[in-house]
Motif scaffolding. Structure first.
Motif, PDB file in Angstrom:
ATOM      1  N   VAL A   6       1.377  -1.141  -0.175  1.00  0.00           N
ATOM      2  CA  VAL A   6       0.075  -0.442   0.848  1.00  0.00           C
ATOM      3  C   VAL A   6       0.834   1.147   0.310  1.00  0.00           C
ATOM      4  N   SER A   7       0.905   2.664  -1.142  1.00  0.00           N
ATOM      5  CA  SER A   7       1.870   3.108  -1.249  1.00  0.00           C
ATOM      6  C   SER A   7       0.813   4.505  -0.559  1.00  0.00           C
ATOM      7  N   THR A   8       2.149   5.723  -0.718  1.00  0.00           N
ATOM      8  CA  THR A   8       1.393   6.781   0.038  1.00  0.00           C
ATOM      9  C   THR A   8       0.040   7.338  -0.307  1.00  0.00           C
ATOM     10  N   PRO A   9      -0.337   7.731   0.756  1.00  0.00           N
ATOM     11  CA  PRO A   9      -2.225   8.572  -0.046  1.00  0.00           C
ATOM     12  C   PRO A   9      -1.402  10.467  -0.194  1.00  0.00           C
ATOM     13  N   MET A  10       0.202  10.601  -0.603  1.00  0.00           N
ATOM     14  CA  MET A  10       0.202  11.849  -0.697  1.00  0.00           C
ATOM     15  C   MET A  10       0.645  11.524  -2.837  1.00  0.00           C
ATOM     16  N   GLY A  11      -0.599  12.432  -3.872  1.00  0.00           N
ATOM     17  CA  GLY A  11      -0.521  11.734  -5.077  1.00  0.00           C
ATOM     18  C   GLY A  11      -0.331  11.049  -5.658  1.00  0.00           C
ATOM     19  N   ALA A  64      -8.580  12.626  -1.775  1.00  0.00           N
ATOM     20  CA  ALA A  64      -7.602  13.764  -1.116  1.00  0.00           C
ATOM     21  C   ALA A  64      -6.495  13.544  -0.666  1.00  0.00           C
ATOM     22  N   ASP A  65      -5.036  13.574  -0.574  1.00  0.00           N
ATOM     23  CA  ASP A  65      -4.384  13.748   0.164  1.00  0.00           C
ATOM     24  C   ASP A  65      -3.881  13.980   1.448  1.00  0.00           C
ATOM     25  N   GLN A  66      -3.379  13.543   2.327  1.00  0.00           N
ATOM     26  CA  GLN A  66      -3.241  13.841   3.459  1.00  0.00           C
ATOM     27  C   GLN A  66      -1.506  14.922   3.546  1.00  0.00           C
ATOM     28  N   LEU A  67      -2.424  15.410   4.668  1.00  0.00           N
ATOM     29  CA  LEU A  67      -1.214  16.622   4.861  1.00  0.00           C
ATOM     30  C   LEU A  67       0.309  15.860   5.633  1.00  0.00           C
ATOM     31  N   SER A  68       1.153  16.647   4.276  1.00  0.00           N
ATOM     32  CA  SER A  68       2.848  16.138   4.757  1.00  0.00           C
ATOM     33  C   SER A  68       2.623  16.494   6.523  1.00  0.00           C
ATOM     34  N   TRP A  69       2.859  15.165   6.928  1.00  0.00           N
ATOM     35  CA  TRP A  69       3.509  15.369   8.632  1.00  0.00           C
ATOM     36  C   TRP A  69       4.776  16.436   8.963  1.00  0.00           C
ATOM     37  N   GLN A  70       5.378  16.212   7.993  1.00  0.00           N
ATOM     38  CA  GLN A  70       7.061  17.430   8.110  1.00  0.00           C
ATOM     39  C   GLN A  70       6.605  18.688   8.160  1.00  0.00           C
ATOM     40  N   HIS A  71       4.998  19.148   7.475  1.00  0.00           N
ATOM     41  CA  HIS A  71       5.038  20.186   7.530  1.00  0.00           C
ATOM     42  C   HIS A  71       3.841  20.892   8.391  1.00  0.00           C
ATOM     43  N   GLN A  72       3.693  20.344   9.839  1.00  0.00           N
ATOM     44  CA  GLN A  72       2.738  20.646  10.939  1.00  0.00           C
ATOM     45  C   GLN A  72       3.578  20.499  11.396  1.00  0.00           C
ATOM     46  N   ASP A  73       3.113  21.297  12.366  1.00  0.00           N
ATOM     47  CA  ASP A  73       3.453  21.432  14.422  1.00  0.00           C
ATOM     48  C   ASP A  73       4.130  20.126  14.439  1.00  0.00           C
ATOM     49  N   ARG A  74       4.670  19.698  15.471  1.00  0.00           N
ATOM     50  CA  ARG A  74       4.374  18.317  16.075  1.00  0.00           C
ATOM     51  C   ARG A  74       3.352  18.051  17.179  1.00  0.00           C
ATOM     52  N   GLN A  75       3.530  19.144  17.735  1.00  0.00           N
ATOM     53  CA  GLN A  75       1.569  18.941  17.728  1.00  0.00           C
ATOM     54  C   GLN A  75       0.618  17.966  16.834  1.00  0.00           C
ATOM     55  N   ALA A  76       0.682  18.278  16.147  1.00  0.00           N
ATOM     56  CA  ALA A  76      -0.395  18.143  15.506  1.00  0.00           C
ATOM     57  C   ALA A  76      -1.368  17.066  15.498  1.00  0.00           C
ATOM     58  N   PRO A  77      -2.703  17.422  15.182  1.00  0.00           N
ATOM     59  CA  PRO A  77      -3.763  16.478  15.293  1.00  0.00           C
ATOM     60  C   PRO A  77      -3.115  15.583  14.574  1.00  0.00           C
ATOM     61  N   THR A  79      -5.394  14.201  11.165  1.00  0.00           N
ATOM     62  CA  THR A  79      -5.892  15.088  10.467  1.00  0.00           C
ATOM     63  C   THR A  79      -6.986  13.953   9.564  1.00  0.00           C
ATOM     64  N   MET A  80      -7.864  13.640   8.609  1.00  0.00           N
ATOM     65  CA  MET A  80      -8.340  13.949   7.195  1.00  0.00           C
ATOM     66  C   MET A  80      -9.069  14.028   7.555  1.00  0.00           C
ATOM     67  N   PRO A  81      -7.977  14.565   5.018  1.00  0.00           N
ATOM     68  CA  PRO A  81      -8.991  15.944   4.462  1.00  0.00           C
ATOM     69  C   PRO A  81     -11.036  14.743   4.361  1.00  0.00           C
ATOM     70  N   PRO A  82     -11.374  15.552   3.706  1.00  0.00           N
ATOM     71  CA  PRO A  82     -12.962  15.156   3.620  1.00  0.00           C
ATOM     72  C   PRO A  82     -12.466  13.828   2.219  1.00  0.00           C
ATOM     73  N   ASP A  83     -13.486  12.779   1.758  1.00  0.00           N
ATOM     74  CA  ASP A  83     -12.844  12.034   0.771  1.00  0.00           C
ATOM     75  C   ASP A  83     -11.451  11.354   0.726  1.00  0.00           C
ATOM     76  N   ALA A  84     -10.781  10.942   2.000  1.00  0.00           N
ATOM     77  CA  ALA A  84      -9.208  11.092   2.078  1.00  0.00           C
ATOM     78  C   ALA A  84      -8.621   9.291   1.669  1.00  0.00           C
ATOM     79  N   LEU A  85      -7.937   9.749   0.504  1.00  0.00           N
ATOM     80  CA  LEU A  85      -7.228   8.884  -0.329  1.00  0.00           C
ATOM     81  C   LEU A  85      -6.550   7.882   0.732  1.00  0.00           C
ATOM     82  N   LEU A  86      -6.618   8.291   1.789  1.00  0.00           N
ATOM     83  CA  LEU A  86      -6.288   7.623   3.081  1.00  0.00           C
ATOM     84  C   LEU A  86      -6.845   6.410   3.378  1.00  0.00           C
ATOM     85  N   GLY A  87      -7.824   6.731   3.674  1.00  0.00           N
ATOM     86  CA  GLY A  87      -9.039   6.110   3.920  1.00  0.00           C
ATOM     87  C   GLY A  87      -9.618   5.546   3.419  1.00  0.00           C
TER      88      GLY A  87
END
Ligand code: UDP
Length: 355
Positions: A6-11, A64-77, A79-87
Motif C-alpha cells: 500500500v503506497s503513500t496517500p500523497m499524490g 484527497a491527499d493527506q497533509l504531510s506530517w513534516q510540514h505540521q506542528d509537532r503537536q498536530a492532531p 487529521t483526514m481530509p474529506p474523501d481522504a485517499l488514505l481512508g
C-alpha cells in the motif's frame, strides 16, 4: 508470498509528491517480483509503475491527499481530509486482505499503524521518516511494544528517533544499478536533488556553492515556492540553476555530470535516496553528519562529512569530496545498496511475518 503493497496517500506514483518513497516502492516491487513473489500495488489514482514492475498488479483509488506530517506542528492532531485517499486505500486493503499473505505499508501515517493489531493478514510497515510529530511517535511506540517485528526502518539514525524496546529491523535501501551510468568526466558543476522544502536545507548548499564560485544545479519538485525564492535570493544570481523534476533515467544522466553532490538536510533524514543515486553515477557526496546520509557517506571513500549546519565545515567537506576518485563511489554502492541486497532483506523480514 502474495504481497499487497500500500503506497503513500500523497499524490500519484510518478508525481514526485511521495518523495523517496516512490523510488523505494519501485525497488521493493521489482525486487520482490525478481525473487518470485506476487505483488499487488494499491496507490493513488493516475499512478504508473515503471517497466521493471510490469509483473505487478496495480489497483488505484481516488481521493484527497493527506497533509504531510513534516510540514505540521509537532503537536498536530491526526487529521483526514474529506474523501481522504488514505481512508480509501485502507478500506480497499482491508476488504481484499484475505487474498494476501502479508500487507506492506509504505505510508508514514497514523491510520495504517493503528490498524496493525486489527488486521487478519499480517501488516508490516517500512517507516519512511524519522520523528516529525508526537501523534506518529506515539503510535510507532505502541506498535513497537506490541508488534515489534512489524516495523522496519531504513537506517539506525532514523530508528533512534523512536521509542523502541527491541533493536530495530534495518533494511537500508536498494537501487537498480543498471539504471545508473558511471560518469568519470564531470562538468565544473555542483548538484543538489530532493523535494524543495525547508527540511531539506537547500539554502546551505546554495551558500557553499556561492563560496566555491560554482553553479549549483537543483533537481526536484518545488513543494514550497516561497522557500525556493528565498534560497535563490540569498546567493549571487546564477548560482542556483533550477533543472526541474526528472524521471530517474534522465535524473541519473544529469547527476552524473556533477563534480560533487551537496546533501544538507536539516532533519533526521531517514535514508537519502539521492545520496546513493549520485554515488551510483560516480559522484562523491558532501553531506552533514546526521541522519541517513551520515551513515551512507564514508569519509574519503564516497564523499566527505561536515558537522551539521556548519557552513565552514560543509565548504571544507565539499572541497575534499571534489578531490576524490569517482570510481570508489560506484564500487561502494555496488557493495552496499544494490536492489538485490535490499530485496533479500525485505523478503527475509516479510517471510518472518507471513509465516
Ligand atoms: N527525484 C526524482 N527526480 C528529481 C529529483 C528527485 O525522481 O528530479 C527523486 C529521487 O530519485 C529520490 C527522491 O526524489 O528518490 C527524493 O528522495 P530522498 O530520499 O532523497 O528524500 P525524501 O523526498 O524522501 O525526503
Amino acid at each position: 508470498m502474495r504481497v499487497l503493497l500500500v503506497s503513500t496517500p500523497m499524490g500519484r506514483l510518478g508525481s514526485g509528491r511521495g518523495g523517496g518513497v516512490e523510488l523505494t516502492l519501485t525497488n521493493a516491487v521489482a525486487g520482490l517480483l525478481a525473487r518470485g513473489h506476487a505483488v499487488t500495488v494499491l496507490a493513488g489514482e493516475g499512478s504508473r509503475l515503471s517497466a521493471d514492475c510490469a509483473g505487478a498488479q496495480l489497483w488505484c483509488e481516488a481521493g484527497a491527499d493527506q497533509l504531510s506530517w513534516q510540514h505540521q506542528d509537532r503537536q498536530a492532531p491526526v487529521t483526514m481530509p474529506p474523501d481522504a485517499l488514505l481512508g480509501r486505500l485502507w478500506r480497499r486493503a482491508l476488504a481484499e486482505q484475505h487474498r494476501f499473505d502479508v500487507l506492506l505499508n509504505l505510508a508514514y501515517d497514523w491510520l495504517p499503524l493503528w490498524l496493525t493489531p486489527h488486521t487478519t493478514t499480517p501488516l508490516a510497515h517500512l517507516v519512511s521518516m524519522g520523528s516529525v510529530g508526537a501523534a506518529m511517535d506515539g503510535v510507532i511506540a505502541e506498535i513497537a511494544a506490541s508488534h515489534p517485528c512489524h516495523l522496519a526502518f531504513h537506517t539506525a539514525a532514523q530508528a533512534s528517533d523512536f521509542d523502541l524496546l527491541e533493536p530495530p529491523i534495518l533494511l537500508g535501501n536498494g537501487f537498480d544499478l543498471r539504471a545508473y551510468q558511471f560518469n568519470g568526466v564531470p562538468q565544473p558543476l555542483l548538484g543538489w536533488a530532493g523535494r524543495i522544502a525547508p527540511e531539506k536545507g537547500l539554502e546551505d548548499a546554495a551558500a557553499v556553492a556561492a563560496r566555491l564560485g560554482m553553479p549549483l544545479a537543483v533537481w526536484g519538485l518545488r513543494e514550497d515556492e516561497a522557500y525556493a525564492a528565498r534560497v535563490e535570493a540569498q546567493v549571487p544570481a546564477g548560482t542556483v540553476q533550477w533543472r526541474g523534476f526528472l524521471p530517474t533515467a534522465e535524473l541519473q544522466q544529469a547527476l552524473g555530470q556533477c563534480a560533487a553532490l551537496l546533501n544538507t538536510p536539516k532533519w533526521n533524514e531517514a535514508f537519502g535516496n539521492v545520496v546513493v543515486e549520485a554515488m551510483a553515477c560516480g559522484v562523491p557526496v558532501a553531506a552533514y553528519a546526521r541522519g541517513g546520509p551520515g551513515e551512507l557517506v564514508q569519509e574519503g571513500v564516497n564523499g566527505a562529512l561536515a558537522s551539521p549546519d556548519n557552513l565552514d565545515a560543509l565548504e571544507a567537506a565539499a572541497r575534499r569530496a571534489l578531490a576524490l576518485p569517482r570510481d570508489g563511489c560506484r564500487v561502494w554502492v555496488e557493495g552496499h545498496a544494490s536492489r538485490e541486497v535490499f530485496s533479500e532483506r525485505l523478503e527475509h523480514w516479510l517471510l518472518s511475518l507471513a509465516g
